[in-house]
Design a protein around this motif. Sequence first.
Motif, mmCIF file in Angstrom:
data_model
loop_
_atom_site.group_PDB
_atom_site.id
_atom_site.type_symbol
_atom_site.label_atom_id
_atom_site.label_comp_id
_atom_site.label_asym_id
_atom_site.label_seq_id
_atom_site.Cartn_x
_atom_site.Cartn_y
_atom_site.Cartn_z
ATOM 1 N N MET A 163 0.736 -1.320 -0.036
ATOM 2 C CA MET A 163 -0.149 -0.054 0.027
ATOM 3 C C MET A 163 0.875 1.073 -0.024
ATOM 4 S SD MET A 163 -3.030 1.238 2.679
ATOM 5 C CE MET A 163 -3.867 -0.070 2.472
ATOM 6 N N SER A 192 -2.284 5.924 -0.164
ATOM 7 C CA SER A 192 -3.466 5.087 0.015
ATOM 8 C C SER A 192 -3.606 4.871 1.730
ATOM 9 C CB SER A 192 -3.230 3.627 -0.376
ATOM 10 O OG SER A 192 -3.291 3.900 -1.972
ATOM 11 N N ALA A 193 -2.329 4.640 2.309
ATOM 12 C CA ALA A 193 -2.250 4.680 3.912
ATOM 13 C C ALA A 193 -3.218 5.742 4.774
ATOM 14 C CB ALA A 193 -1.004 4.365 4.414
ATOM 15 N N ARG A 195 -4.984 7.746 3.155
ATOM 16 C CA ARG A 195 -6.733 7.859 3.100
ATOM 17 C C ARG A 195 -7.544 6.927 3.758
ATOM 18 N NH1 ARG A 195 -7.436 8.569 -3.600
ATOM 19 N NH2 ARG A 195 -6.821 10.517 -3.815
ATOM 20 N N VAL A 196 -6.762 6.052 4.018
ATOM 21 C CA VAL A 196 -7.304 5.007 5.102
ATOM 22 C C VAL A 196 -7.481 5.506 6.336
ATOM 23 C CG1 VAL A 196 -6.940 2.622 6.468
ATOM 24 C CG2 VAL A 196 -6.596 2.752 3.856
ATOM 25 N N TYR A 217 -12.678 -4.146 8.290
ATOM 26 C CA TYR A 217 -12.439 -3.089 9.000
ATOM 27 C C TYR A 217 -13.574 -1.980 8.700
ATOM 28 C CZ TYR A 217 -7.532 -4.548 9.334
ATOM 29 O OH TYR A 217 -6.308 -5.294 9.535
ATOM 30 N N THR A 264 -12.604 -2.790 -0.188
ATOM 31 C CA THR A 264 -11.361 -3.440 0.443
ATOM 32 C C THR A 264 -11.450 -3.656 1.997
ATOM 33 O OG1 THR A 264 -9.658 -3.032 -1.428
ATOM 34 C CG2 THR A 264 -8.731 -3.871 0.641
ATOM 35 N N LEU A 265 -11.718 -2.384 2.505
ATOM 36 C CA LEU A 265 -11.720 -2.232 3.901
ATOM 37 C C LEU A 265 -12.969 -3.143 4.599
ATOM 38 C CD1 LEU A 265 -11.048 1.507 4.300
ATOM 39 C CD2 LEU A 265 -9.605 -0.586 5.037
ATOM 40 N N THR A 316 -12.578 6.000 -3.961
ATOM 41 C CA THR A 316 -12.999 5.771 -2.831
ATOM 42 C C THR A 316 -13.670 4.477 -2.628
ATOM 43 O OG1 THR A 316 -13.266 8.263 -2.422
ATOM 44 C CG2 THR A 316 -14.414 6.850 -0.955
ATOM 45 N N LEU A 372 -11.375 1.557 -2.177
ATOM 46 C CA LEU A 372 -10.670 1.586 -1.031
ATOM 47 C C LEU A 372 -11.724 1.085 -0.026
ATOM 48 C CD1 LEU A 372 -8.349 2.347 0.823
ATOM 49 C CD2 LEU A 372 -9.489 4.557 0.984
#
Length: 252
Positions: free
Chosen positions: A1, A5-6, A8-9, A51, A45-46, A39, A42
Amino acid sequence: MSVKSAERVLRVFELLSQVQHGLTIKEISEALSFPQSSTSGLIGTLLKEGYLSLDSTKKYKLGPKLIQIGSAAMESLDISSQGIPHLKSLMEDVQETVFMAVLSEKELVYVAKIDNNRSIRTTAQPGSQKPLYCTGLGKAFLTFMPDRQRKNILDNIELIPITKHTITDKKILEEQLDNFNELGYSIDDEENEEGLFCLAAPVYGVDHTLQAAISVAGPKERMIRQKDYIVERLIHTSKEIAVSIGYTSMNS
């Protein structure tokens, strides 16, 4: 990642932590000024990794995996660090396993477990989650939380039998909770694990709101033999922890 991206998470987590009712992908992208297409990927994936969670209105909320991560971090928070010495003393007094838990939405999350040298086998471990309706700690939360909060939780959960002793009738459960309120503590009589008897009490914080619950658990026969003594020490310890995190009596 990638670093981008990190970042944004983390911003998604921070945003959703402030919006308990959740947000749609469009609302998240607009609030954070992220492109909706990226978005969506992302968030997907979460969600897949646990998560985030998705409700019936297509709104995303923080997911169960974050509870486990967050509960590990609780070791550094006052409620856990202040409580541990008192929990150890309680364990030494009653010679049974002692727990502390906090409430995360409609689930119980264990934040501490103090084993005794004759410890019982139990699936409850720091970071693990359990239902509220069939555990001593969970019933402590249901008993002593505000009535509206209790009603909201009970209206939206199914009382699934975990053992043959689990209460699955909401009216009977509510009557039991009212009785516990008069007693000042709650009981789990083999309702979550066969053979396990648990006594639990609430811990209040500086603003007189319910912050945690603590319990003593052990084999039923052994627990019943010294029930009165355990209850006395349990309630004494819950008050000591409350004072250590800033609780003061309204009469003081």
